[in-house]
Design a protein around this motif. Structure first.
Motif: not given
Length: 346
Positions: A59-84
């Motif tokens: 998964e990826t989180i696009d520039m226009g997505e709502e931040p908190v909702r995105a990191i909660r829903r997209k657990k396999d995104s590059s941002i969330v995985r890197a932070a974890n």
């Protein structure tokens, strides 16, 4: 040192991210990189896998997505995985050029705050444009992580900026100023007047008073403290003015005939020097100070050179142990407050 990289974030990802990471890898033999993102897009771009590990995500989180909702829903995104990876101790720092809000949210909710810090501050290193001083840059925070701030937050920002200036920029005794609508002591609203007094009375802060936004780049201080709303507004106004002036100069040259073009050729070295001083890619990314590990965000339009310089910035943060200094300071304050509260309750 191990850096978790969001390889999918930014306008030019993953190509420019990979190029910049490989340039930094070749420059810093003591750094390893974990590249999080779509493997089929990343692997063909990697020229040399030495000290580079690709971690596939779906998964990826696009520039226009709502931040908190995105990191909660997209657990396999590059941002969330890197932070974890940073939270789990598998990496020492997190870098991204992606969705700013999502990066900040991941830093706050996944990497976590240092105990004793109420609100982390988004921090930039800005250039000093005054030719009369040898000072090259200064620390500026908060640039937009907090829309509203309290007196305590701005005092904490002063300490966060002080430690960063000492450890990363190598300023022995950082001068701290408060961004305000005037230089006089009694200027500003209730918040800024109170913060002025708190900083002025603090023996551990070398407070040099207020600084106006018109003097922001003149080297009045090594650290400039501001609330997130005002800090972001002043920063964008400064950036917008610089872009407008460059556009006016460019149009003047293009439409000014032969004399203007000859003048440009004669002045080209000067323009090059100005570009080098004012270029945002030279100063790395914005750091979320107050977190348990470096979380650094570069501009979405960043190219390889900016990525490489930001990696160097992160490496300096890790080697200088600026986070450790911050933890020690705020842990001592937190313990003192606990003791004080305990004595009052008893």
């Amino acid at each position: 040192m191990k850096i978790a990289v969001d390889a999918m974030g930014g306008d030019h990802a993953p190509q420019e991210i990979i190029i910049g990471v490989e340039q930094a890898r070749d420059l810093y033999p003591d750094v390893e990189f974990y590249l999080y993102g779509m493997e089929d897009q990343i692997r063909p771009l990697v020229k040399n896998q030495d000290r580079l590990t690709i971690i596939p995500t779906t998964e990826t989180i696009d520039m226009g997505e709502e931040p908190v909702r995105a990191i909660r829903r997209k657990k396999d995104s590059s941002i969330v995985r890197a932070a974890n990876a940073v939270k789990a101790g598998e990496a020492d720092a997190f870098f991204s050029a992606g969705n700013t809000g999502a990066v900040l949210a991941a830093g706050l909710f996944i990497v976590g705050r240092i105990k004793g810090i109420d609100r982390p501050g988004l921090t930039s290193v800005l250039p000093v444009a005054d030719p009369k001083t040898d000072q090259q840059n200064f620390v500026y925070l908060d640039t937009g992580a907090n829309a509203e701030s309290k007196e305590k937050n701005l005092v904490q920002f002063a300490y966060l900026g002080k430690f960063y200036a000492q450890k990363v920029l190598k300023v022995a005794q950082p001068r701290v100023a408060l961004l305000n609508n005037g230089t006089e002591e009694d200027k500003g609203d209730k918040l800024h007047k109170a913060v002025y007094q708190l900083l002025n009375d603090d023996p551990e802060i070398d407070f040099v008073g207020n600084v106006e936004s018109s003097e922001l780049l003149n080297g009045r201080a090594d650290v400039v403290v501001t609330d997130g709303w005002g800090g972001n507004a002043a920063l964008k106004a400064t950036e917008g003015t610089a872009k407008t002036m460059l556009s006016l100069i460019k149009n003047g040259i293009l439409n000014g005939g032969l004399r203007a073009k000859l003048g440009y050729l004669l002045m080209k070295p000067v323009f090059g020097q100005i570009g080098k001083i004012m270029g945002t890619s030279n100063y790395g990314g914005a750091v979320m100070l107050g977190l348990k590990a470096p979380v650094v965000k570069t501009h979405g339009s960043s190219k390889a050179d900016a990525v490489k310089n930001t990696i160097g910035q992160i490496r300096e943060m890790l080697s200088s142990k600026v986070i450790d200094e911050t933890v020690i300071h705020f842990s001592a304050i937190d313990q003192a407050e606990d003791v004080d509260n305990s004595s009052k309750n008893s």
